[in-house]
Design an enzyme around this catalytic site. Structure first.
Site, PDB file in Angstrom:
ATOM      1  CG  ASN A 118      96.664  18.553  62.341  1.00 15.89           C
ATOM      2  OD1 ASN A 118      97.018  17.735  62.116  1.00 15.89           O
ATOM      3  ND2 ASN A 118      95.559  18.787  63.319  1.00 15.89           N
ATOM      4  NE  ARG A 131      97.083  16.403  66.597  1.00 17.49           N
ATOM      5  CZ  ARG A 131      95.774  15.665  66.264  1.00 17.49           C
ATOM      6  NH1 ARG A 131      95.090  16.107  64.953  1.00 17.49           N
ATOM      7  NH2 ARG A 131      95.534  14.875  66.929  1.00 17.49           N
ATOM      8  CG  HIS A 169      92.301  14.731  71.762  1.00 14.19           C
ATOM      9  ND1 HIS A 169      91.134  13.833  72.129  1.00 14.19           N
ATOM     10  CD2 HIS A 169      92.289  14.899  70.456  1.00 14.19           C
ATOM     11  CE1 HIS A 169      90.844  13.441  70.838  1.00 14.19           C
ATOM     12  NE2 HIS A 169      91.184  14.332  69.961  1.00 14.19           N
ATOM     13  NE  ARG A 192      89.263   7.874  65.762  1.00 12.25           N
ATOM     14  CZ  ARG A 192      89.796   8.890  66.217  1.00 12.25           C
ATOM     15  NH1 ARG A 192      90.277   9.248  67.443  1.00 12.25           N
ATOM     16  NH2 ARG A 192      90.521   9.921  65.253  1.00 12.25           N
ATOM     17  CD  GLU A 246      93.503  20.061  69.697  1.00 12.47           C
ATOM     18  OE1 GLU A 246      94.379  19.183  69.715  1.00 12.47           O
ATOM     19  OE2 GLU A 246      92.612  20.205  69.060  1.00 12.47           O
TER      20      GLU A 246
END
Length: 400
Positions: free
Chosen positions: A12, A90, A178, A239, A384
């Site tokens: 990732n 990813r 996600h 964010r 994940e």
């Protein structure tokens, strides 16, 4: 080369970091995992975790290439390099083109690169990691697993923005992110809660520095909080999440900000950090709020308000709501955030078991709703990396 090539390496890649995990067979616990951080900076380093041991290796300003090559050396030293049968990557944004995992080659990688305008903070770094990894580990299949894939089942009424057809034809729509986490949790929740796989409804809240919530109907995503990019939706670490576009126009005109400056403002200077004026770390804010810091109190209250509102709204995309599931760094570890959120979800029939809620942290999984609660609430640790490994594993042994 070793006969056993049952291991899958997960990569990732971020703009200045690179996370990795190596899984053996179908085991859920990584044999080796870690992080290369501060890449390109003097203090860059590679951190490897193996069993309960942690090793830190200085990279002296090394790049992604240097980090990956040093990682390969470390795996070779542990007799693990030749055991790798596939590499899973990813990729944040697959646009409308990529709806499932796909084997990477030059053509596919070029297509992914063209989607960088949809995720400018993520896709370029993801592509960089793939190119370096394919050069360093050229003898095994490389597989792209997309954050957006799980959400390709969202109906048009939920993913369409109310803008002219020209822009919608150009791919401007809600995609959601996600996806590997939400997909993993959707299956885990059915098992944990004893739900009927073909007849159930969930809202999953993945809460971390980046946060999103998703409505899952019978195992499929039917609505989600993030949009064209990971900026839309919940209040996140840095964010903003949802904001009136008119407010953005006003800020731009008032301070004469460029598009890039607005991008930085909303992606890197807003959210919990912008609200609190203190930190984007939920742990720091909880401590500060307990001491009366007004900015920290506001940040946490606003985050919980937005989250509860989204959970309630997403539930309307389901036939019924069986459970709300919390996951991610904040969702798994903050009893405070879970308690405050569930307190606002009384209308959905959720009653909290305070003792059970207080016991859920550090990877523990379980039900946190009281026995008489009409709707269940649970904490389930996401994985994940393992979910990506599952997508890449079928490619082991397949020639290009």
């Amino acid at each position: 080369m070793a006969q056993d090539q049952s291991h899958v390496l997960i990569i990732n890649c971020g703009s200045s970091s690179l996370k990795f995990s190596l899984f053996a067979g179908e085991g859920r616990t990584a044999v080796v995992s870690g992080l290369a951080e501060n890449l390109g900076q003097p203090e860059s380093r590679l951190i490897l975790k193996e069993n309960d041991a942690k090793v830190t290796i200085a990279l002296d300003g090394g790049s992604h290439d240097a980090a990956l090559r040093r990682l390969m050396d470390s795996l070779k030293e542990r007799d693990l390099l030749d055991a790798i049968g596939a590499v899973g990557h990813r990729i944040v944004h697959g646009g409308e083109r990529f709806t499932k995992a796909i084997r990477l080659d030059t053509e596919v990688l070029d297509e992914i690169e063209t989607l960088s305008y949809l995720a400018p903070l993520h896709n370029p770094a993801n592509v960089l990691g793939v190119r370096v990894a394919m050069e360093v580990l050229g003898w095994v299949p490389h597989v792209a697993v997309f954050d957006t894939s799980f959400h390709m089942t969202i109906p048009q009424a939920a993913h369409a923005y109310a803008i002219p057809q020209t822009y919608r034809d150009a791919g401007v729509r809600r995609y959601g992110f996600h996806g590997t986490s939400h997909g993993f949790l959707a299956k885990e929740a059915v098992e944990l809660l004893g739900l009927d796989p073909s007849d159930h409804g969930l809202v999953i809240a993945h809460l971390g520095n980046g946060s999103s919530a998703t409505a899952v109907l019978n195992g499929e995503s039917v609505d989600t909080s993030m949009g064209l990019t990971p900026l839309e939706g919940l209040v996140m670490g840095t964010r903003s999440g949802d904001i009136d576009p008119g407010a953005i126009f006003h800020i731009a005109r008032q301070d004469k900000l460029s598009i890039d400056e607005l991008d930085t403002l909303l992606n890197r200077k807003s959210g919990l950090f912008g609200l609190s004026g203190l930190s984007n770390d939920c742990r720091t804010l909880e401590s500060a709020a307990a001491e009366g810091h007004e900015g920290a109190i506001l940040a946490l209250d606003a985050m919980v308000h937005r989250l509860a509102r989204y959970i309630g709204g997403l539930a309307t995309s389901l036939l019924r709501l069986d459970a709300v599931v919390f996951t991610g760094g904040i969702g798994e570890n903050s009893a405070f955030v879970r308690r405050k959120t569930i307190a606002r979800l009384r209308v959905l029939g959720i009653t909290l078991d305070d003792e059970a809620n207080g016991q859920m942290f550090g990877g523990r999984c379980g039900v946190i709703s009281a026995s008489g609660s009409r709707t269940a609430a649970a904490v389930i640790a996401t994985n994940e990396e393992w979910a990506i490994a599952n997508e890449a594993r079928p490619y082991i042994g397949k020639a290009s």
